[in-house]
Design an enzyme around this catalytic site. Structure first.
Site, mmCIF file in Angstrom:
data_model
loop_
_atom_site.group_PDB
_atom_site.id
_atom_site.type_symbol
_atom_site.label_atom_id
_atom_site.label_comp_id
_atom_site.label_asym_id
_atom_site.label_seq_id
_atom_site.Cartn_x
_atom_site.Cartn_y
_atom_site.Cartn_z
ATOM 1 N N GLY A 237 0.963 -1.088 0.199
ATOM 2 C CA GLY A 237 0.000 -0.265 -0.102
ATOM 3 C C GLY A 237 0.681 1.361 0.030
ATOM 4 O O GLY A 237 2.073 1.257 -0.358
ATOM 5 N N GLU A 238 0.526 2.343 0.644
ATOM 6 C CA GLU A 238 1.123 3.523 0.624
ATOM 7 C C GLU A 238 1.197 4.137 -0.626
ATOM 8 O O GLU A 238 1.538 5.529 -0.562
ATOM 9 C CB GLU A 238 2.339 3.303 1.444
ATOM 10 C CG GLU A 238 2.525 2.702 2.727
ATOM 11 C CD GLU A 238 4.002 2.530 3.288
ATOM 12 O OE1 GLU A 238 4.870 3.159 2.655
ATOM 13 O OE2 GLU A 238 4.319 1.977 4.316
ATOM 14 N N GLY A 239 0.916 3.636 -1.772
ATOM 15 C CA GLY A 239 1.265 4.001 -3.011
ATOM 16 C C GLY A 239 2.339 3.732 -3.673
ATOM 17 O O GLY A 239 2.917 4.184 -4.797
#
Length: 355
Positions: A320-322
């Site tokens: 996640g997180e980008g």
């Protein structure tokens, strides 16, 4: 704001798509030899309504952070305060997303749409932190609606506001990011609701759970879909029933970028589930999206299949997180740069193949 944004979203321009495909065929390379990169360049041309499309740089990553009431059901081994601690880590520049953003020369903005606990001292008020807090986490979706309809709209409009601000500041490509302990549970519920797939097919192991916890997580997703009333034809009702504040905000972020004619690179399963909400609100929004990668979470493949998007990177990521979107950004830039810089057979004096 939401109505105005939805009205501004246009599907891909047929002429620009045709021009982009024809231009690809005239470049000094065998037709189709750049594979998925050609598809990306054509997609961005159609979205922008011009060929070649504008360069998708500079990029801006927005990490939407929120907590989830369903955490109380034991679906994650991580304590809920990790959400706020990781937000502090993003702001301090110490996360994987920060490292990948530096590599992609992308800015990083963290958006609090529903963190349940307070940030560590010294982090509140930093310029890179945007406050759109709707509540201190959602309600437990396995017992009833995660949020009210008004809160769902507020989450979507928070994402639209962030997209507008970043584009106004010069961003020419938006990248979705997220942070929220237990958010893969809400993602699985959203994906199951919109795609019709059984929860067991679209629920994954998240940030690392054992098989007993995984079976419990599937049961919680199934219960959430059973106890909540929603209508898939009314996407906001689905979001309110089983979504998270960051899901709503990412949906708005995608809608906001599309309305402004700026491409959006989707990250993993949280972004994929949020994009289902956005696409249900405005089907043409998909024309403005690029799937950065395919997560190891099984629900992500189901979401991308439903959206008709082909992921650029498949590295078994599940962070996640980008991070997956950031890794894909240079590939998206390369695809568009080809359209601007590579010579055609005519201009280079190179003989095209016959037949």
């Amino acid at each position: 704001m939401l109505s105005e944004t939805l009205a501004a979203i246009r599907p891909a321009d047929p002429r620009a798509l045709a021009d982009a495909r024809a231009h690809q065929d005239r470049l000094t390379k065998p037709r189709g030899s750049l594979g998925a990169l050609e598809e990306v360049a054509v997609r961005l041309a159609g979205a922008a309504g011009t060929c070649p499309p504008p360069m998708p740089s500079p990029a801006a990553l927005a990490i939407f952070a929120a907590d989830h009431g369903v955490h109380a059901q034991g679906v994650s081994p991580w304590p809920q305060e990790v959400t706020a601690q990781m937000v502090a880590n993003f702001l301090a520049g110490g996360a994987v997303a920060n490292s990948f953003a530096a590599q992609a020369a992308a800015s990083v903005t963290v958006v609090d749409v529903g963190i349940a606990t307070d940030l560590p001292p010294g982090f509140a008020g930093l310029p890179a932190l945007v406050d759109h807090k709707i509540a201190r986490g959602t309600a437990d979706l396995s017992l009833g609606p995660a949020m009210s309809r008004d809160q769902a709209v507020a989450a979507v409009e928070a994402g639209i506001s962030v997209a507008r601000a970043l584009v106004s500041s010069g961003a020419r490509c938006l990248i979705t990011g997220d942070m929220g302990i237990a958010n893969t549970t809400a993602s699985a519920a959203l994906i199951s609701a919109f795609t019709g797939h059984d929860p067991a097919r679209v629920t994954g192991h998240g940030t690392g759970i054992d098989e007993e916890t995984y079976a419990h997580k599937v049961a919680i997703v199934r219960r959430a879909l059973e106890v909540n009333s929603f209508d898939v034809a009314d996407p906001l009702s689905v979001l309110a029933a089983v979504g998270g504040f960051e899901h709503g905000a990412i949906a708005g972020f995608v809608l906001g970028g599309a309305a402004l004619g700026v491409p959006v690179i989707l990250d993993g399963v949280i972004a994929g589930s949020a994009a289902l909400v956005a696409a249900a609100l405005a089907p043409a929004v998909v024309d403005h999206c690029v799937a950065g990668h395919r997560s190891a979470e099984p629900g992500h493949a189901a979401a991308l299949g439903h959206l008709g998007l082909r992921p650029l990177v498949d590295l078994e990521l599940r962070l996640g997180e980008g991070t997956g979107g950031l890794l894909a950004h240079p590939l998206v830039c390369a695809a568009v740069r080809v359209m601007h810089e590579v010579a055609t057979f005519d201009s280079a004096g190179v003989t095209d193949k016959t037949g």
